[in-house]
Every structure is written in C-alpha cells, then in structure tokens.
Design a protein around this motif. Structure first.
Motif, PDB file in Angstrom:
ATOM      1  N   ILE A 243      34.834  36.821  40.256  1.00  0.00           N
ATOM      2  CA  ILE A 243      36.281  36.853  40.034  1.00  0.00           C
ATOM      3  C   ILE A 243      36.903  35.626  40.699  1.00  0.00           C
ATOM      4  CG2 ILE A 243      38.388  38.202  40.252  1.00  0.00           C
ATOM      5  CD1 ILE A 243      36.207  39.603  38.658  1.00  0.00           C
ATOM      6  N   ALA A 244      37.585  34.798  39.895  1.00  0.00           N
ATOM      7  CA  ALA A 244      38.172  33.554  40.389  1.00  0.00           C
ATOM      8  C   ALA A 244      39.691  33.682  40.489  1.00  0.00           C
ATOM      9  CB  ALA A 244      37.804  32.401  39.463  1.00  0.00           C
ATOM     10  N   PHE A 245      40.252  33.016  41.496  1.00  0.00           N
ATOM     11  CA  PHE A 245      41.692  33.006  41.738  1.00  0.00           C
ATOM     12  C   PHE A 245      42.198  31.574  41.616  1.00  0.00           C
ATOM     13  CE2 PHE A 245      45.116  32.258  44.877  1.00  0.00           C
ATOM     14  CZ  PHE A 245      46.076  33.164  44.439  1.00  0.00           C
ATOM     15  N   GLU A 246      43.230  31.379  40.816  1.00  0.00           N
ATOM     16  CA  GLU A 246      43.838  30.056  40.673  1.00  0.00           C
ATOM     17  C   GLU A 246      45.348  30.208  40.677  1.00  0.00           C
ATOM     18  OE1 GLU A 246      42.425  27.726  37.460  1.00  0.00           O
ATOM     19  OE2 GLU A 246      40.307  28.027  37.928  1.00  0.00           O
ATOM     20  N   SER A 247      46.010  29.259  41.342  1.00  0.00           N
ATOM     21  CA  SER A 247      47.465  29.280  41.404  1.00  0.00           C
ATOM     22  C   SER A 247      48.012  27.894  41.085  1.00  0.00           C
ATOM     23  CB  SER A 247      47.946  29.717  42.788  1.00  0.00           C
ATOM     24  OG  SER A 247      49.357  29.587  42.897  1.00  0.00           O
ATOM     25  N   ALA A 248      48.909  27.845  40.094  1.00  0.00           N
ATOM     26  CA  ALA A 248      49.502  26.569  39.687  1.00  0.00           C
ATOM     27  C   ALA A 248      50.473  26.039  40.722  1.00  0.00           C
ATOM     28  CB  ALA A 248      50.210  26.737  38.344  1.00  0.00           C
ATOM     29  N   VAL A 249      50.881  26.907  41.672  1.00  0.00           N
ATOM     30  CA  VAL A 249      51.850  26.483  42.691  1.00  0.00           C
ATOM     31  C   VAL A 249      51.200  26.446  44.076  1.00  0.00           C
ATOM     32  CG1 VAL A 249      53.830  27.316  41.393  1.00  0.00           C
ATOM     33  CG2 VAL A 249      52.645  28.880  42.956  1.00  0.00           C
ATOM     34  N   ALA A 250      49.874  26.322  44.101  1.00  0.00           N
ATOM     35  CA  ALA A 250      49.123  26.271  45.360  1.00  0.00           C
ATOM     36  C   ALA A 250      49.363  27.514  46.208  1.00  0.00           C
ATOM     37  CB  ALA A 250      49.469  25.007  46.158  1.00  0.00           C
ATOM     38  N   GLY A 251      49.529  28.649  45.546  1.00  0.00           N
ATOM     39  CA  GLY A 251      49.728  29.898  46.269  1.00  0.00           C
ATOM     40  C   GLY A 251      48.466  30.355  46.976  1.00  0.00           C
ATOM     41  N   GLU A 252      48.661  31.106  48.055  1.00  0.00           N
ATOM     42  CA  GLU A 252      47.550  31.656  48.829  1.00  0.00           C
ATOM     43  C   GLU A 252      47.816  33.148  49.048  1.00  0.00           C
ATOM     44  OE1 GLU A 252      47.817  29.311  52.355  1.00  0.00           O
ATOM     45  OE2 GLU A 252      46.746  27.604  51.495  1.00  0.00           O
ATOM     46  N   ALA A 253      46.745  33.927  49.105  1.00  0.00           N
ATOM     47  CA  ALA A 253      46.917  35.373  49.247  1.00  0.00           C
ATOM     48  C   ALA A 253      45.680  36.004  49.862  1.00  0.00           C
ATOM     49  CB  ALA A 253      47.202  36.008  47.889  1.00  0.00           C
ATOM     50  N   TYR A 254      45.880  37.155  50.498  1.00  0.00           N
ATOM     51  CA  TYR A 254      44.774  38.021  50.888  1.00  0.00           C
ATOM     52  C   TYR A 254      44.546  38.996  49.737  1.00  0.00           C
ATOM     53  CZ  TYR A 254      44.670  36.312  55.684  1.00  0.00           C
ATOM     54  OH  TYR A 254      44.532  35.514  56.794  1.00  0.00           O
ATOM     55  N   ILE A 255      43.285  39.122  49.330  1.00  0.00           N
ATOM     56  CA  ILE A 255      42.972  39.918  48.147  1.00  0.00           C
ATOM     57  C   ILE A 255      41.872  40.923  48.482  1.00  0.00           C
ATOM     58  CG2 ILE A 255      42.160  39.862  45.747  1.00  0.00           C
ATOM     59  CD1 ILE A 255      43.198  37.005  45.570  1.00  0.00           C
ATOM     60  N   SER A 256      42.075  42.178  48.049  1.00  0.00           N
ATOM     61  CA  SER A 256      41.037  43.202  48.153  1.00  0.00           C
ATOM     62  C   SER A 256      40.881  43.861  46.791  1.00  0.00           C
ATOM     63  CB  SER A 256      41.387  44.243  49.216  1.00  0.00           C
ATOM     64  OG  SER A 256      42.589  44.911  48.885  1.00  0.00           O
ATOM     65  N   THR A 257      39.714  44.422  46.533  1.00  0.00           N
ATOM     66  CA  THR A 257      39.453  45.051  45.238  1.00  0.00           C
ATOM     67  C   THR A 257      38.710  46.374  45.422  1.00  0.00           C
ATOM     68  OG1 THR A 257      37.338  43.897  44.963  1.00  0.00           O
ATOM     69  CG2 THR A 257      39.286  42.813  44.076  1.00  0.00           C
ATOM     70  N   GLY A 258      38.919  47.263  44.476  1.00  0.00           N
ATOM     71  CA  GLY A 258      38.202  48.526  44.457  1.00  0.00           C
ATOM     72  C   GLY A 258      38.054  49.003  43.022  1.00  0.00           C
ATOM     73  N   PHE A 259      37.133  49.923  42.789  1.00  0.00           N
ATOM     74  CA  PHE A 259      36.971  50.493  41.456  1.00  0.00           C
ATOM     75  C   PHE A 259      36.271  51.834  41.573  1.00  0.00           C
ATOM     76  CE2 PHE A 259      33.018  48.215  42.191  1.00  0.00           C
ATOM     77  CZ  PHE A 259      32.045  48.996  41.608  1.00  0.00           C
ATOM     78  N   ARG A 260      36.312  52.597  40.483  1.00  0.00           N
ATOM     79  CA  ARG A 260      35.608  53.872  40.399  1.00  0.00           C
ATOM     80  C   ARG A 260      34.465  53.735  39.397  1.00  0.00           C
ATOM     81  NH1 ARG A 260      40.852  55.634  41.686  1.00  0.00           N
ATOM     82  NH2 ARG A 260      40.912  57.434  43.093  1.00  0.00           N
ATOM     83  N   LYS A 261      33.264  54.104  39.807  1.00  0.00           N
ATOM     84  CA  LYS A 261      32.131  54.084  38.887  1.00  0.00           C
ATOM     85  C   LYS A 261      32.331  55.132  37.802  1.00  0.00           C
ATOM     86  CE  LYS A 261      28.985  54.481  42.154  1.00  0.00           C
ATOM     87  NZ  LYS A 261      27.656  54.591  42.803  1.00  0.00           N
ATOM     88  N   ARG A 262      31.854  54.827  36.596  1.00  0.00           N
ATOM     89  CA  ARG A 262      32.036  55.725  35.455  1.00  0.00           C
ATOM     90  C   ARG A 262      30.688  56.226  34.955  1.00  0.00           C
ATOM     91  NH1 ARG A 262      35.817  53.952  30.847  1.00  0.00           N
ATOM     92  NH2 ARG A 262      34.354  52.221  30.579  1.00  0.00           N
ATOM     93  N   PHE A 263      30.734  57.436  34.359  1.00  0.00           N
ATOM     94  CA  PHE A 263      29.527  58.099  33.890  1.00  0.00           C
ATOM     95  C   PHE A 263      29.804  58.757  32.537  1.00  0.00           C
ATOM     96  CE2 PHE A 263      30.195  58.448  38.438  1.00  0.00           C
ATOM     97  CZ  PHE A 263      29.055  57.864  38.977  1.00  0.00           C
ATOM     98  N   ALA A 264      28.808  58.757  31.669  1.00  0.00           N
ATOM     99  CA  ALA A 264      28.955  59.429  30.379  1.00  0.00           C
ATOM    100  C   ALA A 264      28.751  60.941  30.517  1.00  0.00           C
ATOM    101  CB  ALA A 264      27.965  58.864  29.362  1.00  0.00           C
ATOM    102  N   HIS A 265      27.952  61.366  31.524  1.00  0.00           N
ATOM    103  CA  HIS A 265      27.632  62.782  31.702  1.00  0.00           C
ATOM    104  C   HIS A 265      27.697  63.144  33.187  1.00  0.00           C
ATOM    105  CE1 HIS A 265      26.258  62.955  27.546  1.00  0.00           C
ATOM    106  NE2 HIS A 265      25.594  61.845  27.758  1.00  0.00           N
TER     107      HIS A 265
END
Length: 265
Positions: A243-265
C-alpha cells in the motif's frame, strides 16, 4: 453453536433450540452456449452472490402442559422481540456465531409460523426465521490489526499480509501531521486506489477510510464528498499487498490499518 443478533442498539441472544442452515455459496456466473463450437463460455462478474440463512426453531416434548403453554407464550414474545430488533434505525445487523467468533451482515426477510389446526392456535408448532446474508461471506468478529500507526511521507509504502483465502477490505486511519489536503493511497498489488481531497484535513485531524462499509469520515463526521471523482475503495488480495501513500501537497500522516478475514463457510 452459540448464536446472537447484533445491531447498533445492542445484542439479542438466540435460544439453543434454533437450528441454522445456510444456502450454498454461489458466484454470479452463468454459461452461454458457443455457436458453432462445443461447450460454452462463462458470463457474469464472478463475485459472490447473496445467500439465505434459515433459523428453524424446533420443539421438544414437555410432560407438563401448563409449562408448555407458558413456554409457547414466552416464545411468541421472543419472536416479537426478534422482529422489533430489526428496526432500520439500528442497522447494520449481524448474525454472530460466538463459538467460532465469526459474523455476517444480514437483513431479515421472513418470520413465519406453521399454521395450526383449529383449537390448537395457542400451541407452538414450528417457526422459521429467514435472513438475507448480504455479502455471501462470514467474517471475523474482531478486526485484525494489520499495521500499527506509522509515520508516512509522500512516496512511502507498507506491506500488509491478508492470510485469508478471499479478498478483504481494510479500514485505514490517517492522522495528519501537517496540512494534508490531498492524498492518494494505492494497493500496487491490485492496482486499486483512492484519492481524498479536503481542505479541513490539517494537523491533528483524523480521516477514516472504511473500505468494508464504503464509508469515509473526517473527525467522526461522514465525508464521502472528499472522495475524488472516479475513485473507489481498495481491497486486500490474498497474500502480500503493498500500500503506497502519495500526497501532491507534501502531506504527512500517521497511518494504521486493520481488516476482518472472510470465510465462505
């Protein structure tokens, strides 16, 4: 199996006398015959279709007829509780299997009793509750923290491993370090990206981009207008994602991510 319903207004435990069945996992695909050739060709987007969940209440012998009637009355009250639980003001709704720690988003489609013979109107027969399983998948109840909060400058990227067998949808939280009024995040593994523009995203403010629910908030307030035209939400393919982060205004940020695993059954 310990089942309960969940909404924005709370939870409702279901009796152990409910049996659950789920319709087969299906993808939106069909086959069209090929003119002048053997066999056929597939058609459709191949995404998972919605499914149906049926909860059937089954009775058990009871030697005490008075107790049986009391149970029937309580049961009818409980059916009304379930129907009232699905107040649209409290959506989204989930069916949770607490034994396996999984859940699925649902909508109730039917609450039906089997008609009884005359004279037995107050005796419980059989009842089925039918729900539409909206995404066609189960998911973890608890979100997996993919990456802890880390400092990002334009051009930085981070790796996220989706150890599910199916695409998952991240929730990305960004806290601005300076004025970060325009930025783009791209999953270079899938090619998906989104661009956000908002002059209010200044130092100390928080953007949340929830790909799972298709929701964007700034300081807790819905802000879908911040999503640039032509942008969408990103997913995580099974395996390693960058996952890449780009800012046209030279912005800076602290970033965190999360997700839920998925299952068919």
């Amino acid at each position: 199996m310990e089942l309960q319903l969940k909404s924005e207004n709370g939870t409702l435990a279901l009796s152990k006398y409910f049996k659950m069945t789920t319709s087969p996992f299906k993808r939106r695909v069909g086959v069209k015959s090929r003119y002048g050739k053997d066999g056929g060709v597939s058609m459709g987007d191949r995404l998972a279709d919605s499914r149906q969940i049926t909860l059937a209440y089954y009775t058990r012998p009871d030697a005490d007829a008075v107790t049986r009637v009391d149970k029937d009355i309580s049961y009818r009250d409980f059916l009304n509780q379930i129907t009232g639980f699905f107040n649209p003001d409290y959506s989204p709704f989930y069916l949770q299997d607490l034994t396996s720690d999984i859940q699925t988003e649902i909508e109730m489609s039917e609450n039906a009793d089997t008609p009884m013979n005359e004279g037995l109107e107050y005796i419980l027969g059989s009842n089925t509750l039918k729900f539409e399983m909206l995404s066609g998948f189960w998911e973890d109840i608890d979100e997996t923290t993919a990456t802890q909060s880390a400092f990002f400058q334009s051009g930085d990227s981070i790796s996220i491993t989706n150890d599910s067998l199916f695409p998952c949808f991240p929730v990305i939280t960004l806290t601005a370090v300076n004025d970060c009024t325009e930025f783009t995040m791209t999953n270079t593994t899938t090619g998906e990206s989104f661009t956000i523009g908002n002059t209010s995203f200044v130092a100390g403010t928080i953007f949340v981009v929830d790909s799972r629910n298709g929701l964007i908030t700034l300081q807790g307030v819905e802000s879908s207008v911040s999503l640039a035209d032509g942008s969408g939400f990103i997913s995580l393919a099974p395996g390693l994602n960058s996952i890449a982060f780009e800012s046209a205004v030279a912005g800076e940020a602290y970033i965190s991510t999360g997700f839920r695993k998925r299952f068919a059954h």
